[in-house]
Write a protein that holds these residues in place. Sequence first.
Motif, short mmCIF file in Angstrom:
data_model
loop_
_atom_site.label_atom_id
_atom_site.label_comp_id
_atom_site.label_asym_id
_atom_site.label_seq_id
_atom_site.Cartn_x
_atom_site.Cartn_y
_atom_site.Cartn_z
N LYS A 127 124.55 117.44 105.93
CA LYS A 127 125.68 116.55 105.67
C LYS A 127 125.35 115.12 106.05
CE LYS A 127 129.35 119.93 106.27
NZ LYS A 127 130.49 120.34 107.09
N ASN A 128 124.62 114.97 107.14
CA ASN A 128 124.28 113.63 107.62
C ASN A 128 123.10 113.01 106.88
OD1 ASN A 128 126.29 113.82 109.58
ND2 ASN A 128 124.92 114.77 111.04
N GLU A 129 122.13 113.83 106.55
CA GLU A 129 120.91 113.31 105.94
C GLU A 129 121.00 113.17 104.41
OE1 GLU A 129 118.03 112.16 107.41
OE2 GLU A 129 119.24 112.29 109.23
N TYR A 130 121.74 114.03 103.78
CA TYR A 130 121.77 114.07 102.31
C TYR A 130 123.20 114.16 101.77
CZ TYR A 130 116.91 115.28 103.20
OH TYR A 130 115.62 115.28 103.64
N PRO A 131 124.04 113.18 102.08
CA PRO A 131 125.44 113.28 101.63
C PRO A 131 125.58 113.35 100.10
CG PRO A 131 124.96 111.09 102.48
CD PRO A 131 123.76 111.95 102.78
N GLU A 132 124.66 112.72 99.37
CA GLU A 132 124.76 112.75 97.91
C GLU A 132 124.53 114.16 97.37
OE1 GLU A 132 120.51 111.81 98.98
OE2 GLU A 132 122.44 111.09 99.65
N TYR A 133 123.65 114.92 98.02
CA TYR A 133 123.42 116.30 97.59
C TYR A 133 124.60 117.19 97.93
CZ TYR A 133 118.57 114.81 97.01
OH TYR A 133 117.44 114.15 96.63
N ILE A 134 125.22 116.91 99.06
CA ILE A 134 126.40 117.68 99.45
C ILE A 134 127.52 117.47 98.43
CG2 ILE A 134 128.17 117.98 101.22
CD1 ILE A 134 125.38 119.06 102.00
N GLU A 135 127.69 116.23 98.00
CA GLU A 135 128.72 115.92 96.99
C GLU A 135 128.44 116.66 95.69
OE1 GLU A 135 130.20 112.04 94.50
OE2 GLU A 135 129.59 111.74 96.59
N GLU A 136 127.19 116.63 95.23
CA GLU A 136 126.83 117.32 93.99
C GLU A 136 127.01 118.83 94.13
OE1 GLU A 136 122.95 116.25 92.51
OE2 GLU A 136 123.28 114.15 93.01
N THR A 137 126.62 119.36 95.28
CA THR A 137 126.74 120.80 95.51
C THR A 137 128.20 121.22 95.58
OG1 THR A 137 124.64 120.76 96.69
CG2 THR A 137 126.05 122.68 97.03
N THR A 138 129.04 120.41 96.19
CA THR A 138 130.47 120.70 96.25
C THR A 138 131.06 120.74 94.84
OG1 THR A 138 130.61 119.66 98.42
CG2 THR A 138 132.67 119.94 97.23
N LYS A 139 130.63 119.84 93.99
CA LYS A 139 131.08 119.83 92.59
C LYS A 139 130.63 121.10 91.88
CE LYS A 139 131.83 117.59 88.39
NZ LYS A 139 132.11 118.79 87.66
N LEU A 140 129.39 121.50 92.11
CA LEU A 140 128.87 122.71 91.48
C LEU A 140 129.67 123.93 91.94
CD1 LEU A 140 126.81 124.15 89.72
CD2 LEU A 140 125.23 124.11 91.66
N ILE A 141 129.98 124.02 93.22
CA ILE A 141 130.79 125.12 93.73
C ILE A 141 132.15 125.13 93.05
CG2 ILE A 141 132.00 126.00 95.77
CD1 ILE A 141 129.57 124.96 97.42
N SER A 142 132.74 123.96 92.89
CA SER A 142 134.04 123.85 92.22
C SER A 142 133.94 124.32 90.77
CB SER A 142 134.53 122.41 92.29
OG SER A 142 135.73 122.26 91.59
N ASP A 143 132.86 123.96 90.10
CA ASP A 143 132.65 124.40 88.72
C ASP A 143 132.53 125.92 88.64
OD1 ASP A 143 132.71 121.75 87.92
OD2 ASP A 143 130.52 121.58 87.68
N ILE A 144 131.79 126.51 89.57
CA ILE A 144 131.64 127.96 89.58
C ILE A 144 133.00 128.62 89.81
CG2 ILE A 144 130.70 129.92 90.89
CD1 ILE A 144 128.18 128.17 91.37
N GLU A 145 133.78 128.10 90.76
CA GLU A 145 135.10 128.66 91.03
C GLU A 145 136.01 128.54 89.82
OE1 GLU A 145 136.08 126.49 94.57
OE2 GLU A 145 135.21 128.02 95.87
N SER A 146 135.91 127.44 89.08
CA SER A 146 136.71 127.27 87.86
C SER A 146 136.34 128.32 86.82
CB SER A 146 136.50 125.88 87.28
OG SER A 146 137.04 124.91 88.12
N ILE A 147 135.05 128.57 86.66
CA ILE A 147 134.60 129.58 85.71
C ILE A 147 135.11 130.95 86.12
CG2 ILE A 147 132.56 130.81 84.85
CD1 ILE A 147 131.08 128.07 85.04
N GLN A 148 134.99 131.25 87.40
CA GLN A 148 135.47 132.55 87.89
C GLN A 148 136.97 132.69 87.65
OE1 GLN A 148 133.93 132.12 91.89
NE2 GLN A 148 132.49 133.78 91.55
#
Length: 57
Positions: A31-52
Amino acid sequence: MGIVDQMKEILNLLEKARFDLSEWIAVDYLKNEYPEYIEETTKLISDIESIQHEVGA
């Protein structure tokens, strides 16, 4: 393997991916070192949840 079995397998893989990604973003160091990846990953998780949700998984 029929189409229904293939779809079930895809949904199982999506659930595993969602779980693994959720565990990954919970690591404080990342979270501290790669906040941009955390943001992208959070979006991906949201997309997966939407599909489910759309398919009723």
